[in-house]
Design an enzyme around this catalytic site. Structure first.
Site, PDB file in Angstrom:
ATOM      1  N   HIS A 188       3.330  27.624  -6.558  1.00  0.00           N
ATOM      2  CA  HIS A 188       4.216  27.820  -7.712  1.00  0.00           C
ATOM      3  C   HIS A 188       4.589  26.430  -8.230  1.00  0.00           C
ATOM      4  O   HIS A 188       4.660  25.480  -7.446  1.00  0.00           O
ATOM      5  CB  HIS A 188       5.460  28.568  -7.225  1.00  0.00           C
TER       6      HIS A 188
ATOM      7  N   ASP B   1       7.537  26.685   1.264  1.00  0.00           N
ATOM      8  CA  ASP B   1       8.218  27.394   0.185  1.00  0.00           C
ATOM      9  C   ASP B   1       8.271  28.868   0.588  1.00  0.00           C
ATOM     10  O   ASP B   1       7.261  29.567   0.547  1.00  0.00           O
ATOM     11  CB  ASP B   1       7.420  27.175  -1.109  1.00  0.00           C
TER      12      ASP B   1
ATOM     13  N   GLN C 182       8.919  33.724  -1.577  1.00  0.00           N
ATOM     14  CA  GLN C 182       8.364  35.083  -1.574  1.00  0.00           C
ATOM     15  C   GLN C 182       8.284  35.676  -0.168  1.00  0.00           C
ATOM     16  O   GLN C 182       7.944  36.845  -0.015  1.00  0.00           O
ATOM     17  CB  GLN C 182       6.955  35.081  -2.195  1.00  0.00           C
TER      18      GLN C 182
ATOM     19  N   CYS D 223       4.124  30.809 -13.386  1.00  0.00           N
ATOM     20  CA  CYS D 223       4.477  29.436 -12.968  1.00  0.00           C
ATOM     21  C   CYS D 223       3.466  28.902 -11.968  1.00  0.00           C
ATOM     22  O   CYS D 223       3.833  28.242 -10.982  1.00  0.00           O
ATOM     23  CB  CYS D 223       5.891  29.368 -12.380  1.00  0.00           C
TER      24      CYS D 223
ATOM     25  N   LYS E  11      15.910  36.649  -5.102  1.00  0.00           N
ATOM     26  CA  LYS E  11      14.710  37.445  -4.830  1.00  0.00           C
ATOM     27  C   LYS E  11      14.927  38.357  -3.621  1.00  0.00           C
ATOM     28  O   LYS E  11      14.029  39.087  -3.218  1.00  0.00           O
ATOM     29  CB  LYS E  11      13.511  36.526  -4.569  1.00  0.00           C
TER      30      LYS E  11
HETATM   31  N1  PLP Z   1       8.253  29.407  -5.166  1.00  0.00           N
HETATM   32  C1  PLP Z   1       7.733  30.616  -5.339  1.00  0.00           C
HETATM   33  C2  PLP Z   1       6.552  31.036  -4.516  1.00  0.00           C
HETATM   34  C3  PLP Z   1       8.276  31.492  -6.278  1.00  0.00           C
HETATM   35  O1  PLP Z   1       7.757  32.700  -6.456  1.00  0.00           O
HETATM   36  C4  PLP Z   1       9.406  31.052  -7.035  1.00  0.00           C
HETATM   37  C5  PLP Z   1       9.987  31.929  -8.069  1.00  0.00           C
HETATM   38  O2  PLP Z   1       9.326  32.762  -8.655  1.00  0.00           O
HETATM   39  C6  PLP Z   1       9.913  29.778  -6.801  1.00  0.00           C
HETATM   40  C7  PLP Z   1       9.317  28.979  -5.868  1.00  0.00           C
HETATM   41  C8  PLP Z   1      11.087  29.250  -7.559  1.00  0.00           C
HETATM   42  O3  PLP Z   1      12.242  29.939  -7.219  1.00  0.00           O
HETATM   43  P1  PLP Z   1      13.606  29.666  -8.005  1.00  0.00           P
HETATM   44  O4  PLP Z   1      13.281  29.826  -9.466  1.00  0.00           O
HETATM   45  O5  PLP Z   1      14.529  30.723  -7.505  1.00  0.00           O
HETATM   46  O6  PLP Z   1      14.040  28.285  -7.674  1.00  0.00           O
END
Ligand code: PLP
Length: 424
Positions: free
Chosen positions: A138, A215, A218, A381, A241
């Site tokens: 992401h 990260d 998810q 993203c 989430k």
């Molecule tokens: N990493 C992953 C795999 C994601 O799916 C997301 C959000 O969709 C993020 C990071 C970013 O999360 P946040 O926007 O809550 O900081």
């Protein structure tokens, strides 16, 4: 309002399944009609809905306790501080961390990764060093490393993906080398659904003296995560989430690393002593929590964790394996529909990206919305990954605890109707 163990239906084969219908009743937003149809919410990878208990806790906090934290000596300030700090302990226990000081509360995954890139990265990355990421990241776990590599003249390397959306580890010993300082990878892909073998890859990175950042945006909402055995040094995720409020997140890090790190943002409440010519920092975690945080959101986050724990993360994972299996089976029968990511539900999560040979993902999403079904369409993203997949966009249906087979059926039926409507 919490789902109790009695809400969990034990099926004849003895596997426990969630009663999604009972759970759904706890989420007021899900009871509405959209465009004349019962709402089917399948955009959980973007953000989950909130149970009444979380909404009530936010309202209760603002109605009864609201005050700034860590500074006032009055009763409300003390109550707010206690509620905030008790969420920190709650989060620590939820992810298997023994020391709540290792839990930094922030605004989300994005904030956590930027903190490491700027704070740890600034001090430890030098010209010629290597930063390793994967092709399925992401932007939140990609751009901070691109910028850090540029700033420090470091080399950004990446672990490729296979055609079925897993990490290709064939060349891993050449990708991770003694020059590698950081390995940053997603625990679960938001596009492909792939659950990555984080522990195995982290072991290789550690052998070369690198630190490992995972990260977990998810992963934490959907499966048990224990940072004490996962083998990483930093782990990040977002409350929104996992049934919690927006603007709240977690960076977990090993104390020995956090202790040595300089703050990324400075300001109120993160200092020990301030002079016009000299500042010393507070201990962790406060060193990394400058300014007034989203106090109510953090307090509400504890109610979200309560809700998930009442069900049980093992059961949630099992539920999602079953619903993913069902969805993959049904979707794969639709003509001219391509599904991304692994086909085995055991190694993937319940975020399913797909494309139609003839209908643009945005049109798929708009058509499904006309039937009351909320999915996401776009690049998620993850533009570099989408380029590798040869797509500008995909449609993505992502499932959670309140989704059941009827929701999959509604999705499949609507896609079939869409194909008729477009004549394809
Ligand atoms: N990493 C992953 C795999 C994601 O799916 C997301 C959000 O969709 C993020 C990071 C970013 O999360 P946040 O926007 O809550 O900081």
């Amino acid at each position: 309002m919490h789902t109790r163990p009695e809400d969990i239906v034990i099926t004849s084969d003895n596997s426990s399944r969630l009663c999604a219908r009972t759970i759904k009743a706890d989420f007021p937003v899900l009871s509405q009609d959209i465009n004349g149809h019962k709402l089917v919410y399948l955009d959980n990878a973007a953000s989950s809905q909130k149970p009444q208990s979380v909404i009530d806790e936010l309202s209760r906090f603002y109605s009864e306790d609201n005050a700034n934290i860590h500074r006032g000596l009055h009763t409300l300030a003390e109550r707010s501080t206690n509620a905030y700090e008790s969420t920190r302990k709650r989060v620590a226990k939820f992810i298997g961390c023994q020391n709540p000081d290792e839990v930094i509360l922030n605004s989300g995954t994005t904030a956590g990764i930027n903190l490491i890139a700027y704070s740890w990265g600034e001090e430890h990355i030098n010209e010629g060093d290597e930063i390793v990421i994967t092709e399925m990241e992401h932007h939140a776990n990609l751009i901070p490393w691109v910028i850090l590599a540029k700033r420090k003249k470091a080399v950004l390397k990446r672990i490729p993906i296979t055609s079925d959306g897993r990490l290709n580890l064939d060349d891993i010993e050449n990708i991770i080398t003694d020059r590698t300082k950081i390995l940053a990878l997603s625990h679960m892909s938001n596009v492909l659904g792939t659950i990555n073998p984080v522990t195995e890859i982290a072991e290789i990175a550690h052998k070369h003296g690198a630190i490992v950042v995972a990260d977990g945006a998810q992963a934490v909402p959907h499966m048990p995560v224990d940072v004490s055995t996962l083998g990483v040094d930093f782990y990040t995720f977002s409350a929104h989430k996992m049934l919690g409020p927006t603007g709240v997140g977690v960076l977990w890090g090993k104390k020995e690393l956090l202790d040595k790190m300089q703050p990324f943002m400075t300001g109120g409440e993160m200092i020990r002593e301030v002079h016009f010519d000299k500042v010393t920092w507070a201990e962790i975690p406060h060193r990394f929590e400058p300014g007034t945080p989203n106090i109510a959101g953090v307090v509400g986050f504890a109610a979200a964790i309560d809700y998930l724990e009442n069900i049980g993360m093992d059961k949630i994972r099992q539920h999602e394996i079953e619903i993913t299996r069902y969805a993959l089976e049904k979707l794969s029968k639709i003509d001219k529909l391509d599904i991304q990511g692994p086909t085995e539900p055991d190694i993937r999560g319940a975020a399913i990206s797909f494309t139609d040979h003839n209908v643009h993902p945005h049109d798929i999403s708009t058509f499904l919305d006309s039937k009351g079904i909320a999915i996401r369409a776009g690049h998620h993203c993850a533009q570099p990954l989408l380029r590798i997949l040869g797509k500008v966009a995909t449609a993505r249906a992502s499932f959670y605890i309140y989704n059941d087979e009827a929701d999959v059926d509604a999705l499949v039926q609507a896609i079939i109707e869409m194909k008729k409507y477009f004549g394809v």
